[in-house]
Design a protein around this motif. Structure first.
Motif, PDB file in Angstrom:
ATOM      1  N   ASP A  96       0.838  -1.203   0.000  1.00 29.48           N
ATOM      2  CA  ASP A  96       0.000   0.000   0.000  1.00 29.48           C
ATOM      3  C   ASP A  96       0.871   1.250   0.000  1.00 29.48           C
ATOM      4  O   ASP A  96       0.637   2.205  -0.748  1.00 29.48           O
ATOM      5  CB  ASP A  96      -0.901   0.023   1.237  1.00 29.48           C
ATOM      6  N   THR A 133      -8.531   9.140  -7.975  1.00 28.26           N
ATOM      7  CA  THR A 133      -9.522   8.108  -7.662  1.00 28.26           C
ATOM      8  C   THR A 133      -8.838   6.833  -7.190  1.00 28.26           C
ATOM      9  O   THR A 133      -9.251   6.217  -6.196  1.00 28.26           O
ATOM     10  CB  THR A 133     -10.384   7.797  -8.899  1.00 28.26           C
ATOM     11  N   GLY A 134      -7.774   6.441  -7.887  1.00 22.82           N
ATOM     12  CA  GLY A 134      -7.019   5.251  -7.490  1.00 22.82           C
ATOM     13  C   GLY A 134      -6.406   5.394  -6.110  1.00 22.82           C
ATOM     14  O   GLY A 134      -6.448   4.461  -5.294  1.00 22.82           O
ATOM     15  N   LEU A 137      -9.217   5.320  -3.338  1.00 27.88           N
ATOM     16  CA  LEU A 137      -9.724   3.957  -3.174  1.00 27.88           C
ATOM     17  C   LEU A 137      -8.725   3.077  -2.425  1.00 27.88           C
ATOM     18  O   LEU A 137      -9.099   2.280  -1.561  1.00 27.88           O
ATOM     19  CB  LEU A 137     -10.041   3.339  -4.541  1.00 27.88           C
ATOM     20  N   LEU A 138      -7.438   3.234  -2.747  1.00 26.39           N
ATOM     21  CA  LEU A 138      -6.410   2.429  -2.092  1.00 26.39           C
ATOM     22  C   LEU A 138      -6.308   2.771  -0.607  1.00 26.39           C
ATOM     23  O   LEU A 138      -6.156   1.891   0.237  1.00 26.39           O
ATOM     24  CB  LEU A 138      -5.057   2.639  -2.770  1.00 26.39           C
ATOM     25  N   LYS A 281      -6.407  -3.793  -5.245  1.00 28.94           N
ATOM     26  CA  LYS A 281      -5.197  -2.984  -5.054  1.00 28.94           C
ATOM     27  C   LYS A 281      -4.436  -2.828  -6.374  1.00 28.94           C
ATOM     28  O   LYS A 281      -3.905  -1.748  -6.674  1.00 28.94           O
ATOM     29  CB  LYS A 281      -4.287  -3.615  -4.002  1.00 28.94           C
ATOM     30  N   CYS A 284      -6.189  -0.215  -8.377  1.00 31.95           N
ATOM     31  CA  CYS A 284      -5.835   1.120  -7.878  1.00 31.95           C
ATOM     32  C   CYS A 284      -4.459   1.533  -8.379  1.00 31.95           C
ATOM     33  O   CYS A 284      -4.233   2.695  -8.745  1.00 31.95           O
ATOM     34  CB  CYS A 284      -5.852   1.146  -6.352  1.00 31.95           C
ATOM     35  N   CYS A 285      -3.542   0.573  -8.393  1.00 28.93           N
ATOM     36  CA  CYS A 285      -2.186   0.820  -8.887  1.00 28.93           C
ATOM     37  C   CYS A 285      -2.217   1.248 -10.345  1.00 28.93           C
ATOM     38  O   CYS A 285      -1.547   2.208 -10.743  1.00 28.93           O
ATOM     39  CB  CYS A 285      -1.351  -0.445  -8.711  1.00 28.93           C
ATOM     40  N   LEU A 287      -4.749   2.629 -11.960  1.00 35.70           N
ATOM     41  CA  LEU A 287      -5.373   3.951 -12.048  1.00 35.70           C
ATOM     42  C   LEU A 287      -4.374   5.058 -11.718  1.00 35.70           C
ATOM     43  O   LEU A 287      -4.320   6.085 -12.402  1.00 35.70           O
ATOM     44  CB  LEU A 287      -6.579   4.035 -11.102  1.00 35.70           C
ATOM     45  N   ILE A 288      -3.583   4.849 -10.666  1.00 30.26           N
ATOM     46  CA  ILE A 288      -2.584   5.852 -10.292  1.00 30.26           C
ATOM     47  C   ILE A 288      -1.531   5.997 -11.393  1.00 30.26           C
ATOM     48  O   ILE A 288      -1.145   7.110 -11.770  1.00 30.26           O
ATOM     49  CB  ILE A 288      -1.922   5.491  -8.951  1.00 30.26           C
TER      50      ILE A 288
END
Length: 310
Positions: A96, A133-134, A137-138, A281, A284-285, A287-288
């Motif tokens: 994380d 957003t990513g 959310l993470l 996860k 999310c990664c 998206l980032i």
């Protein structure tokens, strides 16, 4: 003969491998062998001493008007950054932490817009939205109970990334005015002064007598690797490549952290990191990464045409 530019890329790759591995190594020490604030004390004090020694070889004075900015850089880029980094990592998953830190360029663009009045294009706004957003959310997933993640730890890591983003914007004019080593020596010295009263107590409570060889090796790595050596290699690389190239290597950190965690989960039965790598996860990664790519890359022609057509 290896060119200086190739050496710079090797240095940047090494820096981010060092950072990526540090999430696992530092996490292994905290909090049972050493408290996070005590580790912050050792990292900042040792790095400050080493940079101060190197500064003796560079005779450069700073103007009095720049001292307040240098002090602020020390508070943001060293004290707050390191304090929340280690305290956050002690509470959350190393995966994380490594992923959240990659959102730093997104924070930097937003801060630059407000402080430096840098333009925000449609592409950058889209990147901020997707990457943000990513990240959000993470951070929230730290409350899911899966793996070693935690909401509080993820928030601390976000504060760490945000403070360092502020530091990058504020230190920019100083880096163009003075030699990098002069700035870093001042920044670490002022960071040490601010950190001392908050971290010395936990250091005095640390039982170094219980340390085994592996603990001392890990401690030496955390103190010298991601603090002194990483800054030193980064300074060398920035002489030959642009800052945007340097920041792009940040993607290496979560990759290294994930590989180490995956290896530990595979080879060690009942590893504490079981469940740290999940589908949400990874999403999310992605998206980032997409967000950072959009804000740091050249304008995408088809995206520009699409929005101009409205």
């Amino acid at each position: 003969m290896i060119s200086n530019k190739v050496k710079a890329h090797i240095a940047l790759l090494s820096v981010n491998i060092i950072y990526g591995a540090n999430y696992i190594i530092a996490k292994g020490l905290m909090p049972h062998k050493i408290g996070p604030s005590a580790l912050v004390f050792l990292r900042i004090s040792c790095a400050s001493l080493l940079f101060f020694i190197l500064k003796f070889f560079i005779k450069e004075r700073v103007q009095r008007k720049d001292i307040p900015r240098l002090l602020l850089c020390g508070i943001l880029g060293v004290f707050i950054n390191q304090f929340f980094s280690m305290n956050g990592l002690s509470l959350t998953s190393p995966v994380d932490a490594a992923i959240i830190v990659t959102a730093m360029p997104i924070f930097t663009v937003i801060i630059s817009f407000f402080l430096l009045k840098e333009a925000l294009t449609i592409q950058r706004i889209l990147g901020i939205f997707i990457g943000g957003t990513g990240a959000v959310l993470l951070i929230y997933l730290g409350n899911s109970g899966l793996g070693t993640g935690s909401l509080k730890g993820n928030i601390f890591i976000s504060i760490n990334a945000l403070s360092f983003a502020f530091y990058l914007v504020i230190v920019k004019p100083l880096m163009s005015k003075y030699k990098p080593l002069t700035v870093i020596a001042w920044v670490f010295s002022s960071g040490f002064i601010c950190m001392f009263p908050f971290c010395i107590g936990q250091l005095l409570e640390t039982d170094f007598g219980s340390y085994e060889t592996s603990n001392w090796t890990s401690l030496l790595y955390v103190i010298l690797g991601p603090t002194f050596l990483a800054y030193f290699l980064n300074m060398f690389a920035l002489q030959y490549v642009k800052p945007t190239v340097s920041s792009s290597y940040i993607y290496v950190q979560p990759a290294v952290a994930m590989l180490v965690v995956a290896a530990m989960a595979y080879f060690i039965a009942n590893s504490q990191y079981d469940g740290d790598i999940t589908g949400p996860k990874l999403l999310c990664c992605v998206l980032i990464f997409m967000g950072v790519y959009l804000i740091s890359s050249a304008p995408i022609k088809w995206l520009k045409r699409k929005f101009l057509s409205f």
